[in-house]
Write a protein that holds these residues in place. Sequence first.
Motif, short mmCIF file in Angstrom:
data_model
loop_
_atom_site.label_atom_id
_atom_site.label_comp_id
_atom_site.label_asym_id
_atom_site.label_seq_id
_atom_site.Cartn_x
_atom_site.Cartn_y
_atom_site.Cartn_z
N PHE A 189 -7.58 13.08 -14.06
CA PHE A 189 -7.57 11.98 -13.09
C PHE A 189 -8.99 11.65 -12.67
O PHE A 189 -9.90 12.45 -12.83
CB PHE A 189 -6.75 12.35 -11.85
CG PHE A 189 -7.24 13.58 -11.15
CD1 PHE A 189 -8.18 13.50 -10.15
CD2 PHE A 189 -6.76 14.83 -11.52
CE1 PHE A 189 -8.64 14.65 -9.51
CE2 PHE A 189 -7.21 15.98 -10.90
CZ PHE A 189 -8.15 15.89 -9.89
N GLN A 190 -9.13 10.42 -12.17
CA GLN A 190 -10.41 10.04 -11.57
C GLN A 190 -10.15 9.66 -10.11
O GLN A 190 -10.37 10.44 -9.21
CB GLN A 190 -11.07 8.92 -12.37
CG GLN A 190 -11.60 9.44 -13.72
CD GLN A 190 -12.22 8.37 -14.56
OE1 GLN A 190 -12.87 7.46 -14.06
NE2 GLN A 190 -12.03 8.45 -15.87
N CYS A 191 -9.59 8.45 -9.88
CA CYS A 191 -9.28 8.09 -8.48
C CYS A 191 -8.04 8.81 -7.98
O CYS A 191 -7.87 8.97 -6.78
CB CYS A 191 -9.11 6.59 -8.35
SG CYS A 191 -7.53 5.96 -8.98
N GLY A 192 -7.15 9.22 -8.89
CA GLY A 192 -5.95 9.96 -8.51
C GLY A 192 -4.76 9.10 -8.14
O GLY A 192 -3.69 9.63 -7.86
N TYR A 193 -4.94 7.78 -8.15
CA TYR A 193 -3.84 6.92 -7.66
C TYR A 193 -2.59 7.03 -8.54
O TYR A 193 -1.47 7.05 -8.05
CB TYR A 193 -4.30 5.46 -7.58
CG TYR A 193 -3.42 4.63 -6.69
CD1 TYR A 193 -3.57 4.66 -5.31
CD2 TYR A 193 -2.41 3.83 -7.22
CE1 TYR A 193 -2.74 3.93 -4.48
CE2 TYR A 193 -1.58 3.09 -6.40
CZ TYR A 193 -1.75 3.14 -5.03
OH TYR A 193 -0.92 2.42 -4.22
N CYS A 194 -2.79 7.09 -9.85
CA CYS A 194 -1.64 7.15 -10.76
C CYS A 194 -1.09 8.57 -10.91
O CYS A 194 -0.03 8.76 -11.49
CB CYS A 194 -2.03 6.64 -12.15
SG CYS A 194 -3.10 7.78 -13.07
N THR A 195 -1.82 9.58 -10.41
CA THR A 195 -1.53 10.98 -10.75
C THR A 195 -0.15 11.46 -10.30
O THR A 195 0.55 12.12 -11.09
CB THR A 195 -2.64 11.89 -10.17
OG1 THR A 195 -3.91 11.33 -10.49
CG2 THR A 195 -2.54 13.29 -10.77
N PRO A 196 0.30 11.18 -9.07
CA PRO A 196 1.65 11.65 -8.71
C PRO A 196 2.72 11.12 -9.68
O PRO A 196 3.61 11.88 -10.09
CB PRO A 196 1.84 11.08 -7.30
CG PRO A 196 0.46 10.95 -6.77
CD PRO A 196 -0.38 10.52 -7.94
#
Length: 168
Positions: A94-101
Amino acid sequence: MRFHINGDIREADVDIRTSLLDLLREHLALPGTKKGCNQGACGACTVLVDGNRINSCLALAVQYEEREITTIEGIGTVDQLDALQAMFVEHDGFQCGYCTPGQICSAIAMAAEAQRGLPSFVTPDLAAQAIRLDHDELRERMSGNLCRCGAYNGIIDAIRATFVEEVA
Ligand code: FES
Ligand code: FES
């Protein structure tokens, strides 16, 4: 309405037109599930219902009363990461983490689908009992989850390390 979420019973008095995504984020203080497109195109809002992945932005909350809903908050904690979450950290998934969940919920259900022998568009042998999650299978099966940062290589490595094999 009464919901089973992450092992808890949660009650909410919401308009019957409320999406499952808005129920989680706006009414039950579970902001881990993200709103990206809000129209079924990005996978950011993916949650598990009875172990299967769905886009919660396209689901009416009222349809999911008495079902077992799992969000990212029910998968691991900061102090006790789930194995896949730990691999996302280790492999820079991940980078920004927005898509991670959404990526993590989706990957958990995806691995279970493959284990049950459900073929994908690229599965060569539709009658195979067990499906090998090679690179093409993983890319195809995770294609509903977009990552605007382009962390795809790390995401695939994290999933492989968790469900398929160790990745160098
Ligand atoms: S927010 Fe649900 S698919 Fe994009
Ligand atoms: S890590 Fe930023 S959108 Fe995927």
